[in-house]
Design an enzyme around this catalytic site. Structure first.
Site, PDB file in Angstrom:
ATOM      1  N   HIS A  67       8.100  -5.675  -2.755  1.00  0.00           N
ATOM      2  CA  HIS A  67       7.956  -5.315  -4.167  1.00  0.00           C
ATOM      3  C   HIS A  67       8.828  -4.122  -4.530  1.00  0.00           C
ATOM      4  CE1 HIS A  67       5.022  -1.893  -3.686  1.00  0.00           C
ATOM      5  NE2 HIS A  67       4.571  -2.584  -2.657  1.00  0.00           N
ATOM      6  N   ASP A 179       6.850   2.913   0.041  1.00  0.00           N
ATOM      7  CA  ASP A 179       6.050   1.765  -0.385  1.00  0.00           C
ATOM      8  C   ASP A 179       6.575   1.311  -1.738  1.00  0.00           C
ATOM      9  OD1 ASP A 179       4.162  -0.083  -1.052  1.00  0.00           O
ATOM     10  OD2 ASP A 179       2.466   1.302  -1.104  1.00  0.00           O
ATOM     11  N   GLU A 211       3.574  -5.159  -8.196  1.00  0.00           N
ATOM     12  CA  GLU A 211       2.628  -5.324  -7.083  1.00  0.00           C
ATOM     13  C   GLU A 211       1.529  -4.286  -7.152  1.00  0.00           C
ATOM     14  OE1 GLU A 211       0.962  -4.779  -2.957  1.00  0.00           O
ATOM     15  OE2 GLU A 211       1.903  -3.317  -4.264  1.00  0.00           O
ATOM     16  N   GLU A 212       1.916  -3.066  -7.514  1.00  0.00           N
ATOM     17  CA  GLU A 212       0.964  -1.948  -7.459  1.00  0.00           C
ATOM     18  C   GLU A 212      -0.150  -2.062  -8.494  1.00  0.00           C
ATOM     19  OE1 GLU A 212       0.737  -0.039  -5.097  1.00  0.00           O
ATOM     20  OE2 GLU A 212       2.684   0.277  -4.166  1.00  0.00           O
ATOM     21  N   ASP A 234       5.910  -4.764   3.717  1.00  0.00           N
ATOM     22  CA  ASP A 234       5.276  -3.708   2.924  1.00  0.00           C
ATOM     23  C   ASP A 234       4.859  -2.554   3.839  1.00  0.00           C
ATOM     24  OD1 ASP A 234       4.322  -2.409   0.686  1.00  0.00           O
ATOM     25  OD2 ASP A 234       3.138  -4.102  -0.020  1.00  0.00           O
ATOM     26  N   HIS A 319       1.462   6.478  -1.119  1.00  0.00           N
ATOM     27  CA  HIS A 319       1.071   6.645  -2.526  1.00  0.00           C
ATOM     28  C   HIS A 319       1.008   8.131  -2.898  1.00  0.00           C
ATOM     29  CE1 HIS A 319      -0.674   2.415  -3.531  1.00  0.00           C
ATOM     30  NE2 HIS A 319       0.364   2.345  -2.715  1.00  0.00           N
TER      31      HIS A 319
HETATM   32 ZN   LIG Z   1       3.216  -1.755  -1.182  1.00  0.00          ZN
END
Ligand SMILES: [Zn+2]
Length: 353
Positions: A67, A179, A211-212, A234, A319
């Site tokens: 992603h 990510d 995606e998130e 990922d 994140h």
């Molecule tokens: Zn991810």
């Protein structure tokens, strides 16, 4: 194996792309894909596809998905003091936000720098309530709401973490957005290696959007490609800071074989193939149970159902502005994925009923 292109990894992680703001990154990726023998396509949601067709038109289609979006924020209001208030796009550890540097991309692509207000400790009184994302004040130095608007701030703009790409020692890196620039980067690394080979299957490198916020792009991307098999790349959070060998996800111990997450249970034969690829490539791997899903959660349910596995990269402080990851894991991921691409068609040789 040739060295990984860390300059490219730096460029990819420094580009800003939160959910639904992926076009800037997609544009960059198109210029990269144009270096190889691929056909580039896009769908209406913004997913990007690089097709490397086999000479055999009847060949199976293997999709490698990652992603493009990273976690970030969107402007939803400006208060009288000129502070920006946001909605989070993707999950954040809210207690880590105060004092973090951020940047905001205006409509004309100009980038403004700011920080998330961190009230000084002596201004706080009593136990703090659990913070909510709307309570945070993003400080770009504006003197008032009018000043912010005059400087181009409007609803719906993208904000991301503002963090440098730094090599910490010989083999560890700190950056934002690994990510999932890990997957985006690895797709390009794999393409670079197999570009001149005639593969016995159609290979499609897919870069998904959104995606998130719930793996939305993965759904339309899978309808578009109609893959016979999919490999999702990922990043996943490590637990090695707990200093317990039994906890899963350690930096430097190789790619993650994700056998279980809340939305997907491993495909046993594919996992066996993944482990064999790691063994044949002589790289370590780690079993990993995840608390979160990936694009694979949706890909598996589309079309007539798609066999899918996730090849994960361990990363600390995922994140956040400051993820830490290991170049040895990236190298091990590349080696094992190249091996997997050599043996992947074995999956179709003894199909179970
Ligand atoms: Zn991810």
């Amino acid at each position: 194996m040739k060295q990984l292109d860390l300059k490219l990894l730096k460029q990819l992680t420094q580009l800003d792309a939160v959910s639904s703001f992926e076009n800037h990154l997609a544009k960059f990726l198109i210029t990269e894909y144009q270096k190889y023998h691929v056909t580039i396509k896009k769908d209406n949601l913004g997913n990007l596809f690089a097709y490397k067709y086999s000479l055999n038109p009847q060949a199976k289609t293997i999709m490698i998905a990652s992603h493009m979006d990273e976690v970030g924020f969107m402007v939803v209001s400006i208060d009288q003091g000129g502070f920006i208030h946001v909605k989070d796009l993707g999950s954040h550890n809210l207690s880590s936000l105060p004092g973090t540097l951020v940047r905001m991309t205006l409509k004309n692509q100009k980038v403004l720098h700011g920080t998330i207000l961190a009230p000084a400790p002596h201004l706080k009184s009593g136990p703090a309530n659990e913070p909510k994302i709307g309570d945070f004040q993003f400080d770009f130095g504006f003197t008032s709401k009018e000043d912010a608007i005059k400087n181009g701030v409007t609803m719906g703009l993208m904000l991301t973490y503002d963090a440098p790409f730094q090599v910490l020692n010989q083999h560890r890196i700190i950056s934002k957005a690994i990510d999932d620039r890990y997957g985006v980067f690895m797709g390009l690394e794999l393409l670079k290696t197999v570009d001149k080979q005639d593969l016995p299957y159609h290979l499609v490198i897919v870069n998904t959007v959104e995606e998130e916020v719930g793996a939305r792009g993965a759904i339309t991307a899978t309808h578009f490609v109609k893959p016979d098999l999919a490999i999702v790349l990922d990043a996943s959070p490590t637990r090695d800071h707990l200093l317990d060998e039994l906890e899963m996800g350690h930096l430097g111990k190789g790619p993650l074989v994700r056998f279980l997450d809340p939305k997907q249970i491993l495909n046993k034969r594919l996992m066996d193939l993944q482990i064999r690829a790691c063994t044949l490539a002589k790289v370590p791997f780690q079993f990993y149970q995840s608390m979160g899903g990936t694009d694979a959660s949706e890909i598996q349910k589309v079309y007539q159902g798609v066999p899918v596995l996730v090849h994960g990269l361990p990363a600390r402080s995922l994140h956040s502005a400051t993820s830490v990851y290991d170049i040895n894991d990236l190298e091990a991921a590349k080696k094992s994925l190249l091996m997997l691409l050599k043996i992947v068609l074995e999956y179709f040789e003894d199909e179970e009923i």
